[in-house]
Design a protein around this motif. Sequence first.
Motif, PDB file in Angstrom:
ATOM      1  N   ALA A  47     -36.195  38.875   7.128  1.00  0.00           N
ATOM      2  CA  ALA A  47     -36.303  37.852   6.078  1.00  0.00           C
ATOM      3  C   ALA A  47     -35.109  37.923   5.120  1.00  0.00           C
ATOM      4  N   GLU A  59     -35.771  29.436   0.521  1.00  0.00           N
ATOM      5  CA  GLU A  59     -36.639  30.614   0.415  1.00  0.00           C
ATOM      6  C   GLU A  59     -38.105  30.200   0.197  1.00  0.00           C
ATOM      7  N   MET A  62     -39.867  29.332   3.529  1.00  0.00           N
ATOM      8  CA  MET A  62     -39.736  30.208   4.696  1.00  0.00           C
ATOM      9  C   MET A  62     -41.088  30.696   5.218  1.00  0.00           C
ATOM     10  N   TYR A  63     -41.176  30.820   6.536  1.00  0.00           N
ATOM     11  CA  TYR A  63     -42.344  31.454   7.166  1.00  0.00           C
ATOM     12  C   TYR A  63     -42.059  32.950   7.218  1.00  0.00           C
ATOM     13  N   VAL A  64     -42.599  33.706   6.275  1.00  0.00           N
ATOM     14  CA  VAL A  64     -42.336  35.152   6.233  1.00  0.00           C
ATOM     15  C   VAL A  64     -43.593  35.885   6.685  1.00  0.00           C
ATOM     16  N   LYS A  72     -40.369  43.199   7.328  1.00  0.00           N
ATOM     17  CA  LYS A  72     -40.523  41.854   6.781  1.00  0.00           C
ATOM     18  C   LYS A  72     -39.607  40.903   7.571  1.00  0.00           C
ATOM     19  N   CYS A  74     -38.907  36.798   9.320  1.00  0.00           N
ATOM     20  CA  CYS A  74     -39.215  35.390   9.091  1.00  0.00           C
ATOM     21  C   CYS A  74     -38.755  34.546  10.265  1.00  0.00           C
TER      22      CYS A  74
END
Length: 418
Positions: A47, A59, A62-64, A72, A74
């Motif tokens: 990420a 940000e 975002m798909y985190v 972590k 994304c």
Amino acid sequence: MNIKKPRGTRDFPPSELAAREYIKSTLSQVFEAYNYQRIQTPTFEHAELFQLKSGEEIEEHMYVFEDKSSRKLCLRPEATASVCRMFSEELRSIRLPLKLYYYGPMFRYERPQKGRYREFWQIGMELIGPQSPESDAETILLAYDSLTKLGLTFTLEIGHMGIIRGLMSDLKIDENIQNKVIACIDKGDISQLEQLVDNPVIHDLIKLKGSVNVITQADNILNEYKTAKTAFNELKEVLEWLDNMGTEYCLNLGIARGLEYYTGTVFEIQIPKLGAQSQICGGGRYDNLIELFSGLKIPAVGFAFGFDRIMNAIKLQGIKIPEKRADLVAAPVNNAMRQHTLKIISPLRDTFIVDFDVMNRKLDKILKYAGDIQAKYVLIVGPEDLKDNQVTLRNMGDGKQEKIKITDLENRLTKLCR
Ligand code: HAM
């Protein structure tokens, strides 16, 4: 159980996917004609890669997620940061300039609507190494030529991040505020912008939009601002290259671009009739991003097309895409002919699209099927013909039939179908 696809994603049936593949390959051909080479990066990354310099706008969307080892990660929201990461990890020893292009899905958690999806495709390029006006011009020309090749009508707007950023540094505005100002300009949030900065020069500058007259006005506005003026002169050099090529564009000094990494020339391409999601392309120069990942001060410039929006534009402007139809449907007249038929058609598949009936249907049903899928010809294989080493070819356009020696079949089909 009734499980539906996630919001903002789409299924593509064969006809739609075939059209997408055709447009993808037409665009790839243009990229390759400029000697750009295709690369592929992962669909998910750490990420941090995107959090470092993409800006709030990206940000936020975002798909985190965390993987099973608490990393972590994304789903990539765009590919430029990935290409820079790939450059510093894999390509730094390769001679510059590097001319790269990519095609693939990106993911942004946005509110879905026509032209805005949570999973969408981009086809884009990055030119790594040069900092010349002609490299900016080549980038813009590649986008321009690609859309022209597709037959699309569009508008191109060009600006320069160095002008607005330069002006803010000349005015001693803090970098944090600068990023907020850029985000406001990008969103068109003028009231928030007025709260952040009250200097009229900034407000006058971002309103400048048009052709040659804008150049004189900007020259006057920026006269006392050295950094901004230098950036504007850089932009004028890029425009000179484009003018020489007869490229039609509109100068827009209010283009801010949502992504934070841009440092120089920026551009956007619109198809106004697409409505709210009319921007089909965005790009520009980003001279500090590679340094952030590799420590090497290497400039770069690039753009990405919103591929789904291009497909919407193709539909909207009525551009015809050639359909891929089966050349031949093979039709054995009885059960005993089925395996003979497969043997006859097998070598033809090196050259032609040949459909074999796997449902053991009667001839009239196969003919109906061939009509439904708009096949060009039906190859009828019967015992009498086979005794003479021949088959019957039926033209599905006019219904006419002809007998052909099996040994002549490939040549005859080449004449008819190619
Ligand atoms: P971007 O402007 O964020 O730039 O995205 C490029 C294009 O992707 C947009 O112009 C739009 O057509 C399309 N797009 C963005 N979001 C969506 C969405 N949710 N649904 C459908 N289409 C969308 C970039 O991504 C930069 N990486 C471009 C670049 C390359 N700059 C330098 N090199």
